[in-house]
Design a protein around this motif. Sequence first.
Motif, PDB file in Angstrom:
ATOM      1  N   SER A  86      -5.957   9.198  -9.594  1.00  0.00           N
ATOM      2  CA  SER A  86      -5.092   9.310  -8.408  1.00  0.00           C
ATOM      3  C   SER A  86      -3.962  10.291  -8.651  1.00  0.00           C
ATOM      4  O   SER A  86      -3.478  10.455  -9.757  1.00  0.00           O
ATOM      5  CB  SER A  86      -4.520   7.937  -8.053  1.00  0.00           C
ATOM      6  N   ILE A  87      -3.586  10.968  -7.568  1.00  0.00           N
ATOM      7  CA  ILE A  87      -2.491  11.933  -7.618  1.00  0.00           C
ATOM      8  C   ILE A  87      -1.320  11.345  -6.838  1.00  0.00           C
ATOM      9  O   ILE A  87      -1.468  10.960  -5.678  1.00  0.00           O
ATOM     10  CB  ILE A  87      -2.920  13.276  -6.996  1.00  0.00           C
ATOM     11  N   SER A  88      -0.160  11.281  -7.443  1.00  0.00           N
ATOM     12  CA  SER A  88       1.019  10.709  -6.764  1.00  0.00           C
ATOM     13  C   SER A  88       1.472  11.613  -5.637  1.00  0.00           C
ATOM     14  O   SER A  88       1.563  12.823  -5.800  1.00  0.00           O
ATOM     15  CB  SER A  88       2.159  10.532  -7.775  1.00  0.00           C
ATOM     16  N   ILE A  89       1.749  11.032  -4.496  1.00  0.00           N
ATOM     17  CA  ILE A  89       2.170  11.810  -3.333  1.00  0.00           C
ATOM     18  C   ILE A  89       3.503  12.496  -3.591  1.00  0.00           C
ATOM     19  O   ILE A  89       3.760  13.582  -3.100  1.00  0.00           O
ATOM     20  CB  ILE A  89       2.251  10.905  -2.089  1.00  0.00           C
ATOM     21  N   SER A  90       4.329  11.883  -4.405  1.00  0.00           N
ATOM     22  CA  SER A  90       5.649  12.450  -4.665  1.00  0.00           C
ATOM     23  C   SER A  90       5.568  13.785  -5.387  1.00  0.00           C
ATOM     24  O   SER A  90       6.515  14.556  -5.384  1.00  0.00           O
ATOM     25  CB  SER A  90       6.492  11.467  -5.479  1.00  0.00           C
ATOM     26  N   THR A  91       4.430  14.083  -6.024  1.00  0.00           N
ATOM     27  CA  THR A  91       4.282  15.351  -6.741  1.00  0.00           C
ATOM     28  C   THR A  91       4.124  16.524  -5.804  1.00  0.00           C
ATOM     29  O   THR A  91       4.246  17.664  -6.210  1.00  0.00           O
ATOM     30  CB  THR A  91       3.065  15.308  -7.687  1.00  0.00           C
ATOM     31  N   ASN A  92       3.779  16.259  -4.533  1.00  0.00           N
ATOM     32  CA  ASN A  92       3.580  17.342  -3.567  1.00  0.00           C
ATOM     33  C   ASN A  92       4.866  17.513  -2.756  1.00  0.00           C
ATOM     34  O   ASN A  92       5.225  16.642  -1.974  1.00  0.00           O
ATOM     35  CB  ASN A  92       2.410  16.987  -2.643  1.00  0.00           C
ATOM     36  N   PRO A  93       5.562  18.646  -2.882  1.00  0.00           N
ATOM     37  CA  PRO A  93       6.832  18.812  -2.196  1.00  0.00           C
ATOM     38  C   PRO A  93       6.704  18.835  -0.691  1.00  0.00           C
ATOM     39  O   PRO A  93       7.664  18.573   0.025  1.00  0.00           O
ATOM     40  CB  PRO A  93       7.333  20.166  -2.716  1.00  0.00           C
ATOM     41  N   SER A  94       5.485  19.141  -0.196  1.00  0.00           N
ATOM     42  CA  SER A  94       5.316  19.197   1.252  1.00  0.00           C
ATOM     43  C   SER A  94       5.070  17.838   1.867  1.00  0.00           C
ATOM     44  O   SER A  94       5.069  17.678   3.070  1.00  0.00           O
ATOM     45  CB  SER A  94       4.152  20.138   1.615  1.00  0.00           C
ATOM     46  N   SER A  95       4.795  16.855   1.011  1.00  0.00           N
ATOM     47  CA  SER A  95       4.503  15.518   1.530  1.00  0.00           C
ATOM     48  C   SER A  95       5.769  14.823   2.014  1.00  0.00           C
ATOM     49  O   SER A  95       6.825  14.912   1.400  1.00  0.00           O
ATOM     50  CB  SER A  95       3.849  14.663   0.440  1.00  0.00           C
ATOM     51  N   GLN A  96       5.632  14.085   3.131  1.00  0.00           N
ATOM     52  CA  GLN A  96       6.739  13.326   3.687  1.00  0.00           C
ATOM     53  C   GLN A  96       6.416  11.838   3.529  1.00  0.00           C
ATOM     54  O   GLN A  96       5.259  11.446   3.534  1.00  0.00           O
ATOM     55  CB  GLN A  96       6.922  13.677   5.167  1.00  0.00           C
ATOM     56  N   PRO A  97       7.469  11.019   3.396  1.00  0.00           N
ATOM     57  CA  PRO A  97       7.216   9.573   3.260  1.00  0.00           C
ATOM     58  C   PRO A  97       6.493   9.032   4.486  1.00  0.00           C
ATOM     59  O   PRO A  97       6.759   9.453   5.605  1.00  0.00           O
ATOM     60  CB  PRO A  97       8.644   8.993   3.150  1.00  0.00           C
ATOM     61  N   PHE A  98       5.541   8.124   4.265  1.00  0.00           N
ATOM     62  CA  PHE A  98       4.854   7.465   5.375  1.00  0.00           C
ATOM     63  C   PHE A  98       4.449   6.067   4.944  1.00  0.00           C
ATOM     64  O   PHE A  98       4.432   5.766   3.747  1.00  0.00           O
ATOM     65  CB  PHE A  98       3.633   8.254   5.837  1.00  0.00           C
ATOM     66  N   SER A  99       4.154   5.256   5.930  1.00  0.00           N
ATOM     67  CA  SER A  99       3.778   3.865   5.660  1.00  0.00           C
ATOM     68  C   SER A  99       2.256   3.771   5.583  1.00  0.00           C
ATOM     69  O   SER A  99       1.558   4.013   6.572  1.00  0.00           O
ATOM     70  CB  SER A  99       4.312   2.962   6.772  1.00  0.00           C
ATOM     71  N   LEU A 100       1.751   3.427   4.404  1.00  0.00           N
ATOM     72  CA  LEU A 100       0.308   3.322   4.211  1.00  0.00           C
ATOM     73  C   LEU A 100      -0.325   2.256   5.103  1.00  0.00           C
ATOM     74  O   LEU A 100      -1.389   2.478   5.669  1.00  0.00           O
ATOM     75  CB  LEU A 100      -0.008   3.064   2.743  1.00  0.00           C
ATOM     76  N   PRO A 101       0.309   1.098   5.272  1.00  0.00           N
ATOM     77  CA  PRO A 101      -0.276   0.095   6.188  1.00  0.00           C
ATOM     78  C   PRO A 101      -0.425   0.608   7.620  1.00  0.00           C
ATOM     79  O   PRO A 101      -1.422   0.328   8.279  1.00  0.00           O
ATOM     80  CB  PRO A 101       0.732  -1.069   6.122  1.00  0.00           C
ATOM     81  N   ILE A 102       0.586   1.398   8.063  1.00  0.00           N
ATOM     82  CA  ILE A 102       0.499   1.954   9.418  1.00  0.00           C
ATOM     83  C   ILE A 102      -0.644   2.952   9.499  1.00  0.00           C
ATOM     84  O   ILE A 102      -1.431   2.938  10.452  1.00  0.00           O
ATOM     85  CB  ILE A 102       1.840   2.620   9.827  1.00  0.00           C
ATOM     86  N   ILE A 103      -0.737   3.796   8.478  1.00  0.00           N
ATOM     87  CA  ILE A 103      -1.807   4.794   8.418  1.00  0.00           C
ATOM     88  C   ILE A 103      -3.162   4.091   8.457  1.00  0.00           C
ATOM     89  O   ILE A 103      -4.070   4.472   9.217  1.00  0.00           O
ATOM     90  CB  ILE A 103      -1.700   5.642   7.134  1.00  0.00           C
ATOM     91  N   SER A 104      -3.308   3.060   7.656  1.00  0.00           N
ATOM     92  CA  SER A 104      -4.584   2.326   7.578  1.00  0.00           C
ATOM     93  C   SER A 104      -4.949   1.706   8.924  1.00  0.00           C
ATOM     94  O   SER A 104      -6.098   1.730   9.351  1.00  0.00           O
ATOM     95  CB  SER A 104      -4.498   1.232   6.512  1.00  0.00           C
TER      96      SER A 104
END
Length: 607
Positions: free
Chosen positions: A31-49
């Motif tokens: 797995s790749i941590s989302i925090s490592t990508n500077p373009s990534s914004q915080p989001f709620s995984l349960p909402i996404i799911s």
Amino acid sequence: MLKLLSSSSSCLQARVHVQGHRRTCIRLCSSISISTNPSSQPFSLPIISELIAKQHWSELKTHLKDSNFIAVLHQLFDAGADPVLILRYFSWSQKNFNVTHPLELTCRLLHYLANAKKYSKIRAFLDGFVRNNEKHSNSSIFHMLSMCGNQFCANSVIIDMLVLANVKNMKTRLGFEAFQRAGDYGFKLSVLSCNSLLSALVKENEIGYVEYVYKEMVRRRIEADLFTFSIVINGLCKVGKLNKARDVTNDMKAWGISPNVVTYNTLIDGYCKKGGLGKMLKADAILKEMVANNVRPNEITFNILIDGFCKDENVASAVKVFEEMKQGLKPNMVTYNSLINGLCCNGKLDEACGLWDEMLGLGLKPNIVTYNALINGFCKKKMMKEAKELFDDIMNGGLAPNAITYNTLIDAYCKHGMMEEAYALHNSMLERRVSPNTSTFNCWIACFCRQGNMELARKFLLEMEVRGLKADPITYNLLIDALCKEGESRKAERLLNEMFKKGLSPSHVTYNTLMDGYCREGNLKAALNVRLQMEKEGKRANIVTYNVLIKGHCMKGKLKVANELLNEMLEKGLVPNRTTYEIVKEEMMEKGFLPDIEGHLYNISSF
């Protein structure tokens, strides 16, 4: 479902784990941590799911506006999301945003689906993957599957479905390659995927590959079923490998699988298509074996045999099989058409007409094949008036004459010198928008070659090419024969070379005609060179070849060489025919030369 899924114990017994694949030197699927990508914004995984589960794609698009789609996919994997949910997101992001997912994520998704036993989803996913894949080779797919997980059962299921997907998408070579690599990796394939691959290879006439797959199935202990054997036997019969087909039938019995009516029909058809007295006797013997094994022959069985005997010009045996058929089965249109055609081709028109009446009495309506066969019978008997009446009946019966109908009548009119009728019929053919084919033009070319009118023959040859039709071996045989009869064997040989350039394979008729032309001109050296060329192309001299060469040498007074050729012919097991006897009698014995046949089992007096 698949036999490889029926028991997990079979997976544990397989010696498949290559030591290098067990190591986790590089976890490409980690797995790749989302925090490592500077373009990534915080989001709620349960909402996404939840949005993915409900397929609220517009809201999901808004929610992931500035996110990295691949990073989100990694997060779903790491969170242990439902495999079907991950598949939905994978497909949506790929379709709507042209996201190219790395091969390692594709393989990781396949593992998730396999572990969840979502086999229908894997099938559908691989179908699309194979259809659109132009980037990843089988080698890279196999390597990545092994790196992403050393689960033997999961990988076996995935590769099995990969083979099926390739076959379904008409990528048979890739399917075959996947089958080979599965053996290298030790993955267990199902009989279902193997049968599909075998069937595709037979359709593409890749019988060498069919033999390989069959042998590998035996080596890998993939349990073949009735369909496996039937497909392999069909493929071998298709290319005339009848002995091998019989061997596979014996294998079938050794595996405890009894041949059925389809198996026997395939074998009988193979021998019938091969033709010749020996092959037809074997076909008949298979019928007897079939009955002895309590497998009941059906209409197809008898139709194959009847057609085979008719094409082998053994109408008496065909009629005998026909009578045998009527003892328990009803002959159908195919049966009557084959027999009527066989009788007409052998000049037995009265018997053919009797079958026509019998067929009508049974309520069977003649089709265009029936009419064509009977028209041909009347034409052979020079009964052109009756042939034309039948032709007129075709339209009255609500049928339409086809190219074969027109070709049969045009050829007959030409042979009987009825040129006006032939031209009128040709024009009628064009008016009715029945496209002339190569055989149509061959009829005209043959006609003008017989008349010695090479100018008109070439004109029709040119018209044929203008219409986009290609000359076939029969066309060339006609032209070569005409040139040889005019003493133009050199020109005829140029046509032979032209055949090679166009990818056409000259027949024995082609070579023998050219040899005969050279022999008539007294050019024995050229005739023998043609024979060498023929044998170089894999065609052995036949009885006609020897007759031509023996007569050619006799005409030049080279009787000793002719005698040597006669002995050579006998040594090769060729049986002299009527022409051979006439040549020996007229060109040798009547000229005072007594042939020495060196103890062969032929009495000189019989010549």
